[in-house]
Scaffold this motif. Structure first.
Motif, mmCIF file in Angstrom:
data_model
loop_
_atom_site.group_PDB
_atom_site.id
_atom_site.type_symbol
_atom_site.label_atom_id
_atom_site.label_comp_id
_atom_site.label_asym_id
_atom_site.label_seq_id
_atom_site.Cartn_x
_atom_site.Cartn_y
_atom_site.Cartn_z
ATOM 1 N N HIS A 150 0.833 -1.210 0.000
ATOM 2 C CA HIS A 150 0.000 0.000 0.000
ATOM 3 C C HIS A 150 0.867 1.259 0.000
ATOM 4 O O HIS A 150 0.568 2.227 -0.708
ATOM 5 N N LEU A 163 0.734 4.250 -2.719
ATOM 6 C CA LEU A 163 0.424 5.609 -2.293
ATOM 7 C C LEU A 163 1.557 6.566 -2.634
ATOM 8 O O LEU A 163 1.328 7.716 -3.028
ATOM 9 N N ALA A 197 -4.443 11.974 -5.943
ATOM 10 C CA ALA A 197 -5.148 11.106 -4.990
ATOM 11 C C ALA A 197 -6.322 10.373 -5.621
ATOM 12 O O ALA A 197 -6.678 9.274 -5.192
ATOM 13 N N VAL A 235 -6.656 6.476 -6.764
ATOM 14 C CA VAL A 235 -7.017 5.337 -5.912
ATOM 15 C C VAL A 235 -8.470 4.921 -6.149
ATOM 16 O O VAL A 235 -8.803 3.733 -6.104
ATOM 17 N N LEU A 278 -8.916 3.512 3.583
ATOM 18 C CA LEU A 278 -9.274 4.833 3.081
ATOM 19 C C LEU A 278 -10.718 5.194 3.400
ATOM 20 O O LEU A 278 -11.192 6.260 3.019
ATOM 21 N N GLN A 300 0.674 8.827 5.398
ATOM 22 C CA GLN A 300 0.364 8.823 3.968
ATOM 23 C C GLN A 300 -1.140 8.663 3.750
ATOM 24 O O GLN A 300 -1.721 9.318 2.885
ATOM 25 N N LEU A 301 -1.770 7.799 4.530
ATOM 26 C CA LEU A 301 -3.214 7.615 4.417
ATOM 27 C C LEU A 301 -3.956 8.889 4.820
ATOM 28 O O LEU A 301 -4.949 9.269 4.186
ATOM 29 N N LEU A 336 -3.730 11.255 2.017
ATOM 30 C CA LEU A 336 -4.613 10.844 0.935
ATOM 31 C C LEU A 336 -6.064 11.136 1.273
ATOM 32 O O LEU A 336 -6.831 11.594 0.430
ATOM 33 N N LEU A 385 -0.964 14.910 -3.368
ATOM 34 C CA LEU A 385 -0.656 14.454 -2.018
ATOM 35 C C LEU A 385 0.387 15.372 -1.393
ATOM 36 O O LEU A 385 1.341 15.777 -2.037
#
Length: 714
Positions: A129, A133, A139, A142, A182, A363-364, A367, A383
């Motif tokens: 992941h 990412l 973004a 995804v 997410l 990172q999540l 995002l 991002l």
């Protein structure tokens, strides 16, 4: 006026048939993309695929550009047109999003191919992941990636069973967890149920039958419950948001497995969530729920008063709703919900039960923020999180995490120390590259090794850019320590012996080594031999009486020309004059051969000396066998050394300081400078007492700032 994007067919349906999700100009842009694809190699299957991906994306409320990019992606994947064709018609934002999505899909396909479908034995999905990412510049890619995977799962029915299991495992291991993390619940549930259907077909059918109603019926039931509860809460003056979902087949099976329950024992086949403004409203809402339906005491949990260990907070209860069907209800504030979704008690961590990865969470979060901005007028959702790591693939498809800016050599040492030590070259995506190349996310790295390859001291110089990782640099240093360990031990023991008449006992030396955080006496000797420990430091720690310490006066730099007894034994002959050849300058421990000269006795050469090999062909009868007798005569020996260093002011001074500190005479010195490489090369002729002294001084030279290599010239 806003228009909804509902089902689109390829007959150019009028805009008023679409729902109110988009402005008229946006509807026209989507229609133009469908028409653009229709004018190419069109089939009913392709038309259906484009329509289904638009429906999936519209259902999760993405923006217009994302839907257009997804439509174009289907055409790119079908090779109906190329990148140049869409770049002539559509904006850079849409084209880049479509092309980026295609690149990510290809990366996934290549990765699965390398793993040969063995996802259960692959790396954790977190690294994968992170790689995805980090590669996303937009973004919104995804959304397209997940929607495309839903299409693949929907099209599995007529595929071979082996392919069904492979794609289902891929979905279960990578895409469903990504959607979950997410917060894209609708895609997560669909992906999980579809994967479960092919991975566990018997269990899927059993649970589906046990539900005794189709999904649409269950969803209608939930909608009715939501409406009823919303009215009751409003009548009580509570400002609340109520929404519900039917528990999906995979989540039902997972809970049955985890709690070892039968289907009829589950209380949360159907679930609601109630969101309120503050803490007191939580308990007010709970009271209304219990007044409205009969609650089940054993299923009540107050995680507000007693939060979970990860600070997760919520009220959980279960009731018997209309038609006597069980219903689970969660009640929480918006703040609790935000904390559960985005904080340390993130819902995906609670559900998956994995360890926290701070880089992945950052990172999540970045995002998620970008996703939340999809309704802003900015054309791209970039991002914000700057990567601290990169993720590359091994030839077998394993995802390797490295520091940002790493090189193929860093990768080699991550795989194994021996792979790094024997590294001769590297391929990235099948092409040979320099070992100093900077790796990028998603690249496949292959290391080329050779049995006789060894590390270079250049690898330790930051200026040359071979290694980014401190871990890899420490492995290279460890190799050099191991490689010359025996020489360092001998040099250290000799240095200590020169200062004390009798060495301490083994027990005393072991205790002394432990005081310097070492395990054995040999470690202590090696540290002295490398110059990391001074003899005086050791003597002070030993607390040896002064009368047992030898005097070692400083030797002036004065060449000894007087004749001394020979250290060479000539087979079958005594007291014959010998001299050491100046071409190869042999040292004790070198393998040697004598050559009888005319009037100058026997000249002693190393056996690998080029001059000796030439004389052997011309005068073989004049060679004699010789050997070293020992060093009791305190003879000094000349030796040539070469030093390679980064050119700087004061370099020669520092080198001479090392020689002076070790009582070594320098009989000749030549220095060459390469201005282009900013390197200096020194050739020195030293006068040493024994090989151990040479090993010690070479070890100290490489610790001088800027020196890359110091070695004996043979």
């Amino acid at each position: 006026m806003r228009l909804t994007f509902g089902k689109i067919n390829m007959k150019r349906e009028s805009a008023n048939q679409w729902s109110n999700s988009f402005e008229l100009a946006e509807v026209q842009l989507i229609q133009s993309a469908l028409l653009f694809c229709e004018n190419k190699k069109n089939t009913e299957a392709k038309t259906d695929k484009r329509q289904r991906i638009t429906d999936i994306l519209d259902h999760i409320h993405v923006d217009c550009d994302t839907i257009v990019a997804a439509i174009l992606l289907i055409g790119l994947e079908n090779q109906d047109f190329d990148h140049q064709a869409i770049e002539k018609v559509y904006s850079p934002s849409i084209c880049n999003l479509a092309i980026q999505s295609q690149s990510l899909i290809k990366l996934e396909s290549d990765w699965i191919e390398k793993l040969k479908g063995d996802l259960e034995e692959s790396d954790s999905s977190e690294h994968h992941h992170m790689m995805l990412l980090n590669m996303m510049k937009d973004a919104r890619a995804v959304f397209i990636l997940l929607a495309y995977q839903v299409l693949k799962m929907q099209d599995l029915a007529n595929k071979p069973k082996e392919e069904q299991r492979r794609v289902a495992q891929e979905t279960n291991s990578i895409f469903a967890p990504l959607a979950n993390r997410l917060g894209i619940g609708q895609l997560k549930w669909e992906l999980e149920d579809l994967a479960f259907r092919y991975l566990h077909p018997d269990e899927y059918k059993k649970i589906a039958k046990a539900l005794e109603e189709r999904r649409i019926d269950r969803e209608n039931y939930i909608h009715a419950i939501v409406d009823e509860l919303q009215v009751k809460l409003s009548d009580a003056g509570l400002e609340a948001e109520v929404y519900g979902r039917v528990k999906h087949i995979f989540s039902i099976w997972k809970k049955m497995q985890k709690k070892d329950l039968k289907f009829e024992d589950l209380y949360d086949v159907r679930a609601l969530r109630v969101m309120v403004k503050d803490l007191s409203a939580c308990y007010t809402a709970l009271s209304i729920v219990h007044d409205l339906w009969q609650f089940i005491p054993s299923e009540y949990d107050d995680y507000v008063a007693a939060p979970k260990s990860n600070n997760y907070q919520s009220l959980h209860t279960a009731v018997l709703g209309p038609e006597n069907k069980t219903l689970e209800i969660q009640i929480r504030t918006h703040e609790m919900h935000a904390h559960a979704e985005l904080g340390v008690a993130a819902h995906w961590r609670y559900k998956e039960g994995g360890k926290r990865d701070e880089d992945l969470e950052k990172q999540l979060a970045s995002l998620r923020e970008a996703i939340n901005r999809t309704e802003s007028p900015e054309p791209q959702q970039k991002l914000d999180c700057k990567p601290s790591k990169i993720y590359v693939l091994s030839p077998k498809g394993h995802v390797i995490e490295l520091p940002y800016g790493s090189t193929p050599l860093d990768f080699a040492y991550y795989v194994h120390s021996e792979v790094g030590n024997r590294c001769r070259g590297a391929k990235v995506n099948g092409k040979m590259v320099p070992l100093t190349s900077t790796l990028l996310n998603g690249q496949t790295v292959e290391i080329i090794t050779a049995k006789d390859a060894k590390p270079s001291r250049d690898w330790l110089v930051p200026h040359f850019g071979y290694l980014k990782s401190p871990r890899a640099r420490s492995k290279v240093r460890a190799w050099f320590k191991r490689e010359f360990r025996e020489e360092h031990i001998s040099a250290g023991k000799l240095a200590l012996t020169k200062h004390v008449s009798i060495l301490p006992s083994n027990m005393a030396l072991k205790m002394l080594a432990e005081s310097f955080n070492m395990c054995h006496a040999d470690d202590l000797y090696a540290a002295i031999g490398r110059g990391e420990l001074g003899v005086n430091q050791v003597l002070n720690s030993l607390k040896i009486p002064e009368e047992k310490i030898k005097e070692t006066p400083f030797v002036l730099s004065e060449r000894q020309d007087k004749k001394i007894a020979s250290d060479i034994a000539i087979e079958g002959v005594d007291d014959l004059m010998t001299n050491l050849a100046r071409c190869c300058k042999p040292l004790p421990t070198d393998k040697i051969t004598g050559f009888i000269t005319q009037g100058r006795g026997v000249s002693i050469h190393r056996q690998d000396c080029k001059n000796l090999l030439a004389l052997k062909k011309q005068y073989p009868q004049r060679l004699v066998d010789v050997s070293w007798k020992g060093t009791e005569n305190n003879q000094n020996y000349e030796v040539d050394v070469e030093i390679i260093a980064l050119d700087r002011s004061g370099l020669l001074r520092d080198v001479m300081s090392v020689m002076s500190a070790n009582s070594i005479n320098v009989n000749a010195a030549n220095t060459f400078t390469d201005k282009r490489l900013q390197q200096a090369k020194m050739r020195l002729t030293l006068e040493i007492s024994d090989p151990a002294q040479l090993t010690t001084v070479l070890g100290k030279l490489v610790n001088v700032r800027g020196i890359l290599e110091a070695r004996r010239i043979k």
